[in-house]
Motif scaffolding. Structure first.
Motif, PDB file in Angstrom:
ATOM      1  N   THR A 193       0.852  -1.189   0.000  1.00 24.55           N
ATOM      2  CA  THR A 193       0.000   0.000   0.000  1.00 24.55           C
ATOM      3  C   THR A 193       0.886   1.237   0.000  1.00 24.55           C
ATOM      4  OG1 THR A 193      -1.729  -1.157   1.225  1.00 24.55           O
ATOM      5  CG2 THR A 193      -1.822   1.228   1.241  1.00 24.55           C
ATOM      6  N   THR A 194       0.564   2.183  -0.862  1.00 22.76           N
ATOM      7  CA  THR A 194       1.341   3.417  -0.955  1.00 22.76           C
ATOM      8  C   THR A 194       0.629   4.542  -0.212  1.00 22.76           C
ATOM      9  OG1 THR A 194       0.216   4.094  -2.978  1.00 22.76           O
ATOM     10  CG2 THR A 194       2.231   2.770  -3.231  1.00 22.76           C
ATOM     11  N   SER A 195       1.348   5.612   0.038  1.00 25.12           N
ATOM     12  CA  SER A 195       0.753   6.781   0.686  1.00 25.12           C
ATOM     13  C   SER A 195      -0.370   7.359  -0.168  1.00 25.12           C
ATOM     14  CB  SER A 195       1.816   7.856   0.941  1.00 25.12           C
ATOM     15  OG  SER A 195       2.754   7.400   1.888  1.00 25.12           O
ATOM     16  N   GLU A 196      -0.207   7.292  -1.490  1.00 27.84           N
ATOM     17  CA  GLU A 196      -1.241   7.804  -2.392  1.00 27.84           C
ATOM     18  C   GLU A 196      -2.526   6.987  -2.283  1.00 27.84           C
ATOM     19  OE1 GLU A 196       1.966   7.080  -3.493  1.00 27.84           O
ATOM     20  OE2 GLU A 196       2.584   9.185  -3.345  1.00 27.84           O
ATOM     21  N   LYS A 197      -2.391   5.655  -2.218  1.00 29.48           N
ATOM     22  CA  LYS A 197      -3.575   4.797  -2.074  1.00 29.48           C
ATOM     23  C   LYS A 197      -4.262   5.041  -0.738  1.00 29.48           C
ATOM     24  CE  LYS A 197      -3.331   0.751  -4.863  1.00 29.48           C
ATOM     25  NZ  LYS A 197      -3.166  -0.697  -4.902  1.00 29.48           N
ATOM     26  N   LEU A 198      -3.467   5.226   0.306  1.00 28.01           N
ATOM     27  CA  LEU A 198      -4.019   5.518   1.629  1.00 28.01           C
ATOM     28  C   LEU A 198      -4.776   6.842   1.586  1.00 28.01           C
ATOM     29  CD1 LEU A 198      -4.014   4.422   4.569  1.00 28.01           C
ATOM     30  CD2 LEU A 198      -2.030   5.870   4.974  1.00 28.01           C
ATOM     31  N   HIS A 246      -2.794  15.185   4.690  1.00 25.70           N
ATOM     32  CA  HIS A 246      -1.747  14.308   4.167  1.00 25.70           C
ATOM     33  C   HIS A 246      -1.888  12.907   4.747  1.00 25.70           C
ATOM     34  CE1 HIS A 246       0.423  15.505   7.886  1.00 25.70           C
ATOM     35  NE2 HIS A 246       0.958  14.315   7.790  1.00 25.70           N
ATOM     36  N   ALA A 247      -1.321  11.950   4.029  1.00 22.05           N
ATOM     37  CA  ALA A 247      -1.303  10.551   4.465  1.00 22.05           C
ATOM     38  C   ALA A 247       0.122  10.043   4.286  1.00 22.05           C
ATOM     39  CB  ALA A 247      -2.268   9.724   3.636  1.00 22.05           C
TER      40      ALA A 247
END
Length: 140
Positions: free
Chosen positions: A56-61, A73-74
């Motif tokens: 899982t990437t920060s963008e998906k989160l 932000h994530a």
């Protein structure tokens, strides 16, 4: 696979397993009442998200939690040496209300094939103070 099924059925049908299962259930119910003694979480605009898939990437989160409010932000926490995900991260919302909706919408839900858990993030202890080993101990 058939051998595992046979062993599991045999084990579950034994009387000693039933007595152990009964004791385990009673221990769980006692632990459940003790768990309710822990302090209620302090609402925060930042959520702690655990159980994340390593891919899982920060963008998906960010995308997953943006459905419930304005995400500032994530961030996925990664290992310093390898760069791989540690399986948890943080999501910061613009308001407390959005954070509450994020918990309600994503706690115990699937993300990238894994069940994730969302809760209010605890504040960091002041620099120089080490945390206690008991995760449910009251914070000073």
């Amino acid at each position: 696979m058939a051998l595992r099924t046979f062993i599991a059925r045999r084990f579950m049908s034994s009387s000693s397993f039933s007595s152990h299962l009964g004791a385990a259930v009673s221990n769980l119910s006692a632990a459940g009442s003790a768990a309710s003694d822990k302090p209620a979480p302090v609402p925060s605009d930042t959520l702690f998200v655990s159980g994340l898939n390593k891919r899982t990437t920060s963008e998906k989160l960010h995308e997953a939690f943006a459905k419930f409010g304005e995400v500032v932000h994530a961030k996925i926490v990664t290992d310093r040496n390898t760069g791989f995900s540690k399986g948890f991260g943080f999501v910061k919302y613009a308001t407390l209300e959005d954070a509450a909706k994020g918990i309600e919408g994503m706690d115990a839900k699937f993300l990238d094939g894994w069940v994730i858990f969302a809760e209010y993030a605890r504040p960091r202890p002041p620099f120089g103070q080490t945390g206690t080993q008991d995760p449910y101990a009251p914070r000073r």
